[in-house]
Design an enzyme around this catalytic site. Sequence first.
Site, PDB file in Angstrom:
ATOM      1  CD  GLN A  44      11.112 -17.708  23.542  1.00  0.00           C
ATOM      2  OE1 GLN A  44      11.808 -17.687  22.534  1.00  0.00           O
ATOM      3  NE2 GLN A  44       9.920 -17.123  23.609  1.00  0.00           N
ATOM      4  CG  HIS A  91      15.506 -17.059  27.189  1.00  0.00           C
ATOM      5  ND1 HIS A  91      15.935 -18.295  26.750  1.00  0.00           N
ATOM      6  CD2 HIS A  91      15.056 -16.420  26.069  1.00  0.00           C
ATOM      7  CE1 HIS A  91      15.767 -18.392  25.445  1.00  0.00           C
ATOM      8  NE2 HIS A  91      15.224 -17.263  25.013  1.00  0.00           N
ATOM      9  NE  ARG A 128       5.472 -20.468  21.907  1.00  0.00           N
ATOM     10  CZ  ARG A 128       5.638 -20.967  20.695  1.00  0.00           C
ATOM     11  NH1 ARG A 128       5.583 -22.273  20.520  1.00  0.00           N
ATOM     12  NH2 ARG A 128       5.862 -20.176  19.667  1.00  0.00           N
TER      13      ARG A 128
END
Length: 404
Positions: free
Chosen positions: A99, A265, A284
Amino acid sequence: MTGIYKLNGSLQHYVWGGKDYLPALLGVAERTQQHYAEWWLGAHPSAPSQLDIDGKAQALNTFLTRHPQALGVRSRRIFGDQLPYLLKILDVEKPLSIQLHPTKQQAETGFARENAQHIALSDAKRTYKDDNHKPEMMIALSEFWLLHGFKAKAKIIAALNARPSLAPLADKLHTQDLHGFYADIMQASPAQLAHWLHPIITQQRAAYAAGRLTPDNPDYWLLYTLEAMAIPADNLDPGLVCFYLFNIVHIRPGEGIYQDAGIPHAYLRGQNIELMACSDNVIRGGLTPKHVDIAELLKVVDCREVEPAIIPAAPHNRALFTYHTPAKDFALTRVHYTDGEKHALQAQSAAILLVMDGEITLTTTHTALRLKRGDSAFICADTSYRAEGVQAGYAVLASLPPSP
């Protein structure tokens, strides 16, 4: 208004959460859920914490609407009449989705656009849940593994070339920038993903099962994630390729990392303290059954080559230590205490204190709270108070960064 109040947070039962860590921290005796993923402390409208006021519960966002002066003059001038941060404890048993989070301007634009399109906040295809950005920091409570930003291009090419089925991608990356390359990966067909990844899965399955792969190897996380998330071999997720593109970061207990806007990340395993701007905006990028808005992902993603900057652990000889980040919305301070040790403190802005270990009393001229492990308090701006250790341990204190 000044003062301190006992604060009760909100549990989130996401399927990636563990079963034991949060119930043990919070003293949950009767467990009604299988997964305990996050403990929220803040005033986000989707799950506001509850203040104990004369034995009655009041939502923190309701309290702040009635008493905005509790936020402090500087906080109100910069952030309006909203608590600007959200404090969480996470127990990551299974990998979270890859995300990233928008800038403030991107969040405002996206939130207004989806409102104009009459997309309900509860709609699974809704991307922007509010109009705020979401920079965030974390401090590890255990050995913690995550993905964080794109590796240097040369390192990506080396990782791809080391695996014959991915070597054609290395050739491709020689002729592309990272953004175009990433866009092609995220839009790859199931057949193409299988062509890239099935040979690695087949070759490394036995080594993974025998414990011969280590977590610094992206092949480990490929096999681990397939198993943990029950991803079918005939419907692979494009996020699996990102183990070869992003930095795999190991953070030791007490250390941390900061996630700025746009940096892709994913938390992979461990427990941590997380402090962020008060937002639930998540864009996402795979490793999820939820909606992935590819167009918005590619618009917001920051494809800079990143060298992860680990936030050092608090020194053992410092009773009060504020972790350094570039965030303007929040700061996290560790308050360490021994039995009988006293700290005279002053809240410049509204603060939330959470006891992580031991026991402590917070005292003002009118109030005394005794807090054990897992307990928390809301401290109004401009409140002078004393923290005294009852049993040795430490607490974390979320607030605005100190005035320059």
